[in-house]
Design an enzyme around this catalytic site. Structure first.
Site, PDB file in Angstrom:
ATOM      1  N   GLY A 276     -22.947  -0.117  -4.443  1.00 43.29           N
ATOM      2  CA  GLY A 276     -22.281  -1.293  -3.883  1.00 43.29           C
ATOM      3  C   GLY A 276     -20.866  -1.443  -4.408  1.00 43.29           C
ATOM      4  O   GLY A 276     -19.950  -1.834  -3.681  1.00 43.29           O
ATOM      5  N   THR A 277     -20.669  -1.116  -5.682  1.00 45.42           N
ATOM      6  CA  THR A 277     -19.345  -1.248  -6.292  1.00 45.42           C
ATOM      7  C   THR A 277     -18.328  -0.393  -5.549  1.00 45.42           C
ATOM      8  O   THR A 277     -17.250  -0.865  -5.174  1.00 45.42           O
ATOM      9  CB  THR A 277     -19.413  -0.833  -7.781  1.00 45.42           C
ATOM     10  OG1 THR A 277     -20.307  -1.722  -8.454  1.00 45.42           O
ATOM     11  CG2 THR A 277     -18.043  -0.878  -8.440  1.00 45.42           C
TER      12      THR A 277
ATOM     13  N   SER B  40     -26.606  -1.446  -1.468  1.00 43.47           N
ATOM     14  CA  SER B  40     -26.904  -0.697  -2.683  1.00 43.47           C
ATOM     15  C   SER B  40     -28.395  -0.337  -2.698  1.00 43.47           C
ATOM     16  O   SER B  40     -29.231  -1.178  -2.370  1.00 43.47           O
ATOM     17  CB  SER B  40     -26.562  -1.563  -3.896  1.00 43.47           C
ATOM     18  OG  SER B  40     -26.962  -0.909  -5.071  1.00 43.47           O
ATOM     19  N   ALA B  41     -28.701   0.910  -3.084  1.00 42.79           N
ATOM     20  CA  ALA B  41     -30.100   1.366  -3.035  1.00 42.79           C
ATOM     21  C   ALA B  41     -30.972   0.732  -4.110  1.00 42.79           C
ATOM     22  O   ALA B  41     -32.136   0.406  -3.866  1.00 42.79           O
ATOM     23  CB  ALA B  41     -30.140   2.893  -3.184  1.00 42.79           C
ATOM     24  N   HIS B  42     -30.399   0.526  -5.321  1.00 43.46           N
ATOM     25  CA  HIS B  42     -31.298   0.138  -6.424  1.00 43.46           C
ATOM     26  C   HIS B  42     -31.757  -1.315  -6.359  1.00 43.46           C
ATOM     27  O   HIS B  42     -32.645  -1.713  -7.105  1.00 43.46           O
ATOM     28  CB  HIS B  42     -30.682   0.497  -7.791  1.00 43.46           C
ATOM     29  CG  HIS B  42     -29.526  -0.338  -8.230  1.00 43.46           C
ATOM     30  ND1 HIS B  42     -29.633  -1.237  -9.273  1.00 43.46           N
ATOM     31  CD2 HIS B  42     -28.247  -0.404  -7.822  1.00 43.46           C
ATOM     32  CE1 HIS B  42     -28.442  -1.806  -9.468  1.00 43.46           C
ATOM     33  NE2 HIS B  42     -27.592  -1.309  -8.606  1.00 43.46           N
TER      34      HIS B  42
ATOM     35  N   THR C 236     -19.291  16.209  -2.504  1.00 45.27           N
ATOM     36  CA  THR C 236     -20.604  16.687  -2.080  1.00 45.27           C
ATOM     37  C   THR C 236     -21.620  15.558  -2.201  1.00 45.27           C
ATOM     38  O   THR C 236     -21.649  14.844  -3.203  1.00 45.27           O
ATOM     39  CB  THR C 236     -21.034  17.893  -2.960  1.00 45.27           C
ATOM     40  OG1 THR C 236     -20.020  18.888  -2.850  1.00 45.27           O
ATOM     41  CG2 THR C 236     -22.369  18.464  -2.508  1.00 45.27           C
TER      42      THR C 236
ATOM     43  N   CYS D 104     -25.675  -9.191 -17.301  1.00 45.08           N
ATOM     44  CA  CYS D 104     -24.629  -8.819 -18.246  1.00 45.08           C
ATOM     45  C   CYS D 104     -24.380  -7.335 -18.080  1.00 45.08           C
ATOM     46  O   CYS D 104     -25.306  -6.547 -18.070  1.00 45.08           O
ATOM     47  CB  CYS D 104     -25.084  -9.146 -19.645  1.00 45.08           C
ATOM     48  SG  CYS D 104     -26.848  -9.036 -19.846  1.00 45.08           S
TER      49      CYS D 104
HETATM   50  N1  PLP Z   1     -22.502  -6.739  -5.136  1.00 37.60           N
HETATM   51  C1  PLP Z   1     -23.479  -7.543  -5.568  1.00 37.60           C
HETATM   52  C2  PLP Z   1     -23.646  -8.883  -4.933  1.00 37.60           C
HETATM   53  C3  PLP Z   1     -24.327  -7.141  -6.601  1.00 37.60           C
HETATM   54  O1  PLP Z   1     -25.285  -7.957  -7.038  1.00 37.60           O
HETATM   55  C4  PLP Z   1     -24.132  -5.859  -7.170  1.00 37.60           C
HETATM   56  C5  PLP Z   1     -24.965  -5.420  -8.322  1.00 37.60           C
HETATM   57  O2  PLP Z   1     -25.305  -6.181  -9.182  1.00 37.60           O
HETATM   58  C6  PLP Z   1     -23.106  -5.051  -6.676  1.00 37.60           C
HETATM   59  C7  PLP Z   1     -22.316  -5.523  -5.650  1.00 37.60           C
HETATM   60  C8  PLP Z   1     -22.848  -3.683  -7.235  1.00 37.60           C
HETATM   61  O3  PLP Z   1     -23.770  -2.746  -6.735  1.00 37.60           O
HETATM   62  P1  PLP Z   1     -24.003  -1.355  -7.541  1.00 37.60           P
HETATM   63  O4  PLP Z   1     -24.774  -1.698  -8.763  1.00 37.60           O
HETATM   64  O5  PLP Z   1     -24.773  -0.509  -6.566  1.00 37.60           O
HETATM   65  O6  PLP Z   1     -22.662  -0.793  -7.804  1.00 37.60           O
END
Ligand code: PLP
Length: 368
Positions: free
Chosen positions: A72-73, A191-193, A229, A316
């Site tokens: 997601g980041t 985000s997958a996790h 890749t 955190c």
């Molecule tokens: N956006 C939100 C709202 C999240 O809660 C998170 C993770 O805590 C992220 C983005 C970041 O995702 P990732 O951990 O896959 O980089």
């Protein structure tokens, strides 16, 4: 401490699903670069495309709209980097808040809902020449409070103003139905996790016609939209989790009742309880709750000793709890330091919420 601790910190990360483990095991082993033309490469390509299909089903988009990323980041960072000016909110995840030097932040009300009138005023100030270079980025649901934002309304405003709209859907994905194609949203981050896949993989959904150039310079992977890749094993796990998560929407609807019953019991049986975002629509899995006089850090440790894993306000990132910009912008004041976050997931059952309530009442004795 109980023998098997209860895990109620799913907004930080969810337990890995067996469907993800199976998919990853199958992808692991043979040499597998999806760009290779030989049979090994073709098999790897098949795995990537099956995963893309599964993710697109869960997100209500076309497989071609899915660009795999490292999470997601990265998805958030890629989108913001495409624009000169970003209008966002005070409650976004740090991967949006800190991703751009020219971020204008719109305030939220005491329930944590973005002030749509203030957003409309901000849009009105952007002249026609600037609009194609401006992005609105508002999350679908907040990671600390679960509060759901009026993104359909915001997307419509953005479309009318001819401004691109991005939504960080990392927390909404898999918990509520997302219909990306049918919406007016230009980009969405996943985000997958958070859905039971592995960490280190995610996706950016991109509406056809929305601009996107790879942040990383390199090969032409992901249709030239994300060089490097492919993380085959991670992508396979993401696909496996997404397939399994298709059945979760009802589970989270039921969980809203378990969460509501827990909160109602705390309010009825104890004084000094505050629940953040309770007056707004929320994801069914999340509760942000403060007990007067108990610091969040103390509560999290006491819960941990009692065998219940929760977190303090925001997750955190370095083991240290920092004050929550989300709760602060909701006007929580010093009570922000008392807020703990409880978040259920795909493996959570009603008994977990009942045990949580018993432990909470045991740790916090202040009478109602
Ligand atoms: N956006 C939100 C709202 C999240 O809660 C998170 C993770 O805590 C992220 C983005 C970041 O995702 P990732 O951990 O896959 O980089």
């Amino acid at each position: 401490m109980r023998k098997t601790p209860i895990y109620l910190d799913n907004n930080a990360t969810a337990p890995l699903r067996s469907s993800a483990v199976t998919a990853m095991n199958e992808a692991m082993g043979p040499p597998a670069n999806p760009s290779s033309v030989h049979s090994f490469g073709r098999n790897a390509r098949l795995i990537v495309e099956q995963a893309r299909e599964a993710v697109s089903m869960l997100a209500g988009c076309r497989p071609a709209d899915v660009v795999f990323t490292s999470g997601g980041t990265e998805a958030n960072n890629i989108v913001l980097a495409q624009y000169n000016h970003v209008i966002t909110s005070t409650i976004e995840h740090d991967s949006v808040r800190h991703a751009h030097d020219h971020c204008q932040q719109i305030a939220v009300d005491h329930n944590g809902v973005v002030d749509v009138a203030a957003l409309a005023a901000a849009i009105a100030h952007i002249d026609d020449a600037q609009r194609p270079h401006t992005l609105i980025s508002i999350m679908a649901a907040n990671n600390e409070t679960g509060v759901i934002q009026p993104i359909a309304e915001i997307a419509e405003m953005a479309r009318r103003a001819n401004i691109a709209f991005h939504s960080d859907m990392v927390q909404m994905f898999g918990k509520r139905r997302i219909e990306f194609t049918a919406s007016d949203i230009s980009y969405a981050s996943l985000s997958a996790h958070k859905i039971g896949g592995p960490a280190g993989v995610g996706a950016l959904l991109v509406r056809p016609g929305s601009r996107l150039s790879s942040l990383l310079r390199g090969g032409g992977q992901e249709q030239g939209r994300r060089a490097g890749t492919e993380n085959l094993v991670g992508i396979a796990g993401f696909g496996g989790a997404a397939e399994d998560a298709l059945g979760d929407i009802r589970h989270y609807q039921k969980m809203a009742k378990w969460r509501d019953d827990f909160e109602a019991r705390m309010l009825a049986e104890r004084g000094g309880i505050q629940i953040f975002g309770q007056g707004a629509p929320r994801l069914g899995n999340t509760s942000s709750i403060a007990a007067r006089g108990k610091s969040a850090e103390t509560m999290v440790m006491a819960f941990d000793i009692a065998g219940v894993a929760i977190s303090a306000g925001a997750a955190c990132s370095s083991g240290k709890v920092k004050s929550s910009h989300v709760l602060e912008s909701m006007g929580a004041g010093p009570r922000a330091g008392e807020a703990v976050r409880i978040s259920g997931g795909w493996a959570t059952c009603i008994k977990d919420f009942e045990t949580l309530a018993d432990v909470f009442l045991h740790l916090y004795k202040k009478p109602a």
